[in-house]
Design an enzyme around this catalytic site. Structure first.
Site, PDB file in Angstrom:
ATOM      1  N   VAL A  69      35.069  32.762  11.103  1.00 56.09           N
ATOM      2  CA  VAL A  69      36.022  33.604  10.378  1.00 56.09           C
ATOM      3  C   VAL A  69      37.457  33.138  10.634  1.00 56.09           C
ATOM      4  O   VAL A  69      38.255  32.973   9.705  1.00 56.09           O
ATOM      5  CB  VAL A  69      35.854  35.083  10.803  1.00 56.09           C
ATOM      6  CG1 VAL A  69      36.912  35.960  10.149  1.00 56.09           C
ATOM      7  CG2 VAL A  69      34.456  35.571  10.463  1.00 56.09           C
ATOM      8  N   THR A  81      33.907  42.726  14.374  1.00 60.24           N
ATOM      9  CA  THR A  81      33.072  43.931  14.254  1.00 60.24           C
ATOM     10  C   THR A  81      33.135  44.670  15.583  1.00 60.24           C
ATOM     11  O   THR A  81      32.961  44.069  16.638  1.00 60.24           O
ATOM     12  CB  THR A  81      31.618  43.529  13.949  1.00 60.24           C
ATOM     13  OG1 THR A  81      31.627  42.724  12.774  1.00 60.24           O
ATOM     14  CG2 THR A  81      30.742  44.745  13.705  1.00 60.24           C
ATOM     15  N   GLU A  90      35.970  41.719   7.813  1.00 55.55           N
ATOM     16  CA  GLU A  90      35.817  40.533   6.957  1.00 55.55           C
ATOM     17  C   GLU A  90      34.476  40.601   6.243  1.00 55.55           C
ATOM     18  O   GLU A  90      33.502  41.117   6.792  1.00 55.55           O
ATOM     19  CB  GLU A  90      35.973  39.256   7.784  1.00 55.55           C
ATOM     20  CG  GLU A  90      34.978  39.079   8.918  1.00 55.55           C
ATOM     21  CD  GLU A  90      33.690  38.448   8.482  1.00 55.55           C
ATOM     22  OE1 GLU A  90      33.653  37.875   7.379  1.00 55.55           O
ATOM     23  OE2 GLU A  90      32.705  38.555   9.233  1.00 55.55           O
ATOM     24  N   GLU A 120      28.700  33.045   5.385  1.00 56.92           N
ATOM     25  CA  GLU A 120      28.706  31.643   5.799  1.00 56.92           C
ATOM     26  C   GLU A 120      28.187  30.776   4.652  1.00 56.92           C
ATOM     27  O   GLU A 120      27.306  31.181   3.899  1.00 56.92           O
ATOM     28  CB  GLU A 120      27.815  31.449   7.033  1.00 56.92           C
ATOM     29  CG  GLU A 120      28.464  31.987   8.277  1.00 56.92           C
ATOM     30  CD  GLU A 120      27.598  31.800   9.513  1.00 56.92           C
ATOM     31  OE1 GLU A 120      26.872  30.797   9.608  1.00 56.92           O
ATOM     32  OE2 GLU A 120      27.659  32.685  10.377  1.00 56.92           O
ATOM     33  N   ASN A 156      26.547  45.380   5.512  1.00 52.69           N
ATOM     34  CA  ASN A 156      25.492  44.457   5.948  1.00 52.69           C
ATOM     35  C   ASN A 156      24.140  45.154   6.057  1.00 52.69           C
ATOM     36  O   ASN A 156      23.097  44.557   5.748  1.00 52.69           O
ATOM     37  CB  ASN A 156      25.872  43.799   7.275  1.00 52.69           C
ATOM     38  CG  ASN A 156      26.810  42.621   7.056  1.00 52.69           C
ATOM     39  OD1 ASN A 156      27.009  42.183   5.918  1.00 52.69           O
ATOM     40  ND2 ASN A 156      27.401  42.118   8.118  1.00 52.69           N
ATOM     41  N   CYS A 165      24.882  38.248  11.479  1.00 58.14           N
ATOM     42  CA  CYS A 165      25.498  39.475  10.963  1.00 58.14           C
ATOM     43  C   CYS A 165      24.498  40.540  10.525  1.00 58.14           C
ATOM     44  O   CYS A 165      24.539  41.671  11.006  1.00 58.14           O
ATOM     45  CB  CYS A 165      26.421  39.120   9.812  1.00 58.14           C
ATOM     46  SG  CYS A 165      27.612  37.860  10.261  1.00 58.14           S
ATOM     47  N   LYS A 192      22.333  42.013  13.338  1.00 57.32           N
ATOM     48  CA  LYS A 192      23.172  42.722  14.311  1.00 57.32           C
ATOM     49  C   LYS A 192      23.670  44.052  13.740  1.00 57.32           C
ATOM     50  O   LYS A 192      23.599  45.091  14.395  1.00 57.32           O
ATOM     51  CB  LYS A 192      24.370  41.817  14.650  1.00 57.32           C
ATOM     52  CG  LYS A 192      25.378  42.434  15.578  1.00 57.32           C
ATOM     53  CD  LYS A 192      26.512  41.460  15.884  1.00 57.32           C
ATOM     54  CE  LYS A 192      27.574  41.515  14.802  1.00 57.32           C
ATOM     55  NZ  LYS A 192      28.810  40.801  15.162  1.00 57.32           N
ATOM     56  N   ARG A 211      21.710  30.813  14.518  1.00 58.40           N
ATOM     57  CA  ARG A 211      21.576  32.123  15.161  1.00 58.40           C
ATOM     58  C   ARG A 211      20.593  33.008  14.400  1.00 58.40           C
ATOM     59  O   ARG A 211      20.712  33.190  13.212  1.00 58.40           O
ATOM     60  CB  ARG A 211      22.948  32.798  15.273  1.00 58.40           C
ATOM     61  CG  ARG A 211      23.811  32.168  16.356  1.00 58.40           C
ATOM     62  CD  ARG A 211      25.173  32.787  16.399  1.00 58.40           C
ATOM     63  NE  ARG A 211      25.977  32.418  15.238  1.00 58.40           N
ATOM     64  CZ  ARG A 211      27.203  32.876  15.008  1.00 58.40           C
ATOM     65  NH1 ARG A 211      27.744  33.748  15.835  1.00 58.40           N
ATOM     66  NH2 ARG A 211      27.877  32.488  13.946  1.00 58.40           N
TER      67      ARG A 211
END
Ligand code: UGA
Length: 444
Positions: free
Chosen positions: A12, A123, A148, A152, A205, A257, A260, A324
């Site tokens: 970011v 976050t 944000e 990606e 998300n 993201c 999570k 990830r």
């Protein structure tokens, strides 16, 4: 033109630095990782993001961006400080706010005068306190929450064409000043309070994850029903109330993201409403997608011992080298745990992949090497180049003839016509039952 400091040279932070510089601002980037900073000064970015190297290069040459590891130098004369540090998940599932806390401590200790407006893009652990300002700052610091929404692989595009800007602050002047920075991008702006703004990020998300799991359930039902799940998703997505995007069935979502933020939503729902079943189900559906592939292989081969599996794609999605929480790697692990012999290839993530694999699977330099001698070929990341592989040639390279399209990018009909058995999560003609029936006939 403003003087803007970015704290955190991650995905970011670097995109914001290059993007804000392109918009004409003077940007300084602070990161505690000196090696990363030294490389960025030469225009070398430590992760893969299409379009970003060119954007950074251009603005380095214009002398609009500088990099430092020194907070005092980095914060000097800043009018805005964007906080873009990671908040990963801790082993207990909560958000790990160590980097955020450290960044705010450093900012507090090195603030110049007049004090800049602090724009938090990281976050935060919503619900643990009122907002990030109360958690980490003093009353003298003006803090604005501004989550944000960059994905990606399309981060540069998302920066210049945001669908919305969310600004949360009790300080109206500061909120307006931040909105002013984004004005040239002409996106709708939602002004709200900090907690609402922070919650917005998690909600977005969690909703995207829910859409994907919904599409995956559709594909499962469609498979039994004889309905084409992909066509259903496409048809319903044309309704603006449902919306396009994130309705592609497949191996499921991953990355840093969605998993999570879904977990954070689950925790919040449990804490504040006493029930989190919606989000628990979304996560369970997601995990089950890879199990479906393992079950499919077990049904076909009985056991995975001695079975050679070539996996194409390791990144959690195309156009990134980010591993990830990658569904591709989780699948590889499950197949290996079942004694399968796994070879894997990724067009850009191979460097990170070698460190990750540490001997339990083979990382190859090309798709063909991963597939050579394989009983099964699995597409696990939607890299477009896998769709244009010469399957007629692959047929001769492989020992077996099973192709599993975990991302819905291959032309099943064409591949089947070449003598492969084909399974995908989309479409009605390739149900696992049909496939199992066909393979049972073929092996009889
Ligand atoms: C996500 C959000 O899309 C961004 O808006 C947000 O800013 C970002 O998280 C963040 O919080 O920083 P990202 O993690 O880059 O972005 O990934 P997505 O593009 O959302 O994809 C997530 C996963 O879902 C990938 O594994 C992808 O393959 C999978 N996916 C996506 C599907 O399985 N089906 C789909 O239809 C779409």
């Amino acid at each position: 033109m403003s003087s803007i400091t970015i704290v955190g040279a991650g995905h970011v932070g670097v995109i914001y630095a290059a993007g804000l510089a392109e918009m004409g601002h003077r940007v300084k980037v602070i990161d505690i990782d000196e090696t990363r900073i030294a490389r960025l000064r030469e225009g070398k970015i430590w992760f893969y993001e299409p379009g970003l190297p060119e954007l950074l290069d251009r603005n380095l040459h214009r002398r609009r961006i500088t990099f430092t590891s020194n907070y005092r130098a980095g914060l000097a004369k800043a009018q805005f400080v964007f906080v873009c540090v990671p908040t990963p998940t801790s082993p207990d599932g909560s958000l790990d706010d160590r980097f955020l806390r450290k960044a705010f401590e450093q900012i507090k200790a090195n603030l110049g005068r007049p004090a800049p407006i602090i724009v938090n893009k990281s976050t935060v652990p919503v619900g643990t306190s009122d907002d990030v300002a109360r958690l980490f700052t003093t009353s003298a610091m003006r803090v604005v929450s501004n989550p944000e929404f960059l994905a990606e692989g399309r981060g540069v595009e998302d920066f210049f064409h945001p669908t919305r800007i969310v600004i949360g602050s009790h300080d109206r002047v500061a909120a307006q000043a931040v909105a002013g920075l984004y004005a040239p991008l002409q996106a709708p702006v939602v002004f709200t309070d900090p907690v609402t703004s922070e919650f917005t990020k998690i909600a977005a998300n969690a909703f995207l994850a829910t859409k994907i799991s919904f599409a995956n359930v559709l594909s499962r039902i469609g498979e039994k029903l004889g309905a084409n799940g992909e066509d259903v998703s496409r048809a319903i997505s044309l309704d603006p109330r449902i919306g396009r995007g994130h309705l592609r069935a497949g191996l499921g979502y991953g990355g840093s993201c969605l998993p999570k933020d879904l977990a954070a939503m689950e925790t919040l729902a449990q804490k504040f409403t006493g029930s989190s079943e919606l989000f628990t189900a979304v996560a369970a559906v997601n995990r089950a997608q890879r199990t479906r592939i393992v079950d499919l292989l077990l049904a076909r081969f009985g056991s995975l011992a001695g079975i050679r599996i070539g996996i194409l794609g390791a990144a959690f999605k195309a156009n990134t080298d980010d591993l990830r929480d990658s569904p591709a790697l989780a699948l590889a692990r499950e197949l290996r745990d079942g004694d399968g012999d796994v070879a894997i290839y990724d067009p850009v993530a191979n460097g990170h992949l070698r460190a990750f694999a540490r001997g339990w699977m083979t990382v190859t330099r090309s798709a063909h090497t991963a597939i050579r001698g394989a009983d099964v070929l699995i597409v696990a990341t939607e890299w477009p180049e896998f769709a244009s592989l010469d399957f007629a040639r692959l047929r001769g390279l492989m020992r077996g003839n099973l192709v599993v399209d975990g991302r819905g990018i291959l032309d099943g009909e064409r591949i089947r016509a070449l003598g492969f058995d084909f399974f995908s999560f989309v479409g009605s003609s390739n149900s696992s039952e049909t496939l199992q029936h066909r393979t049972a006939v073929a092996t009889a």
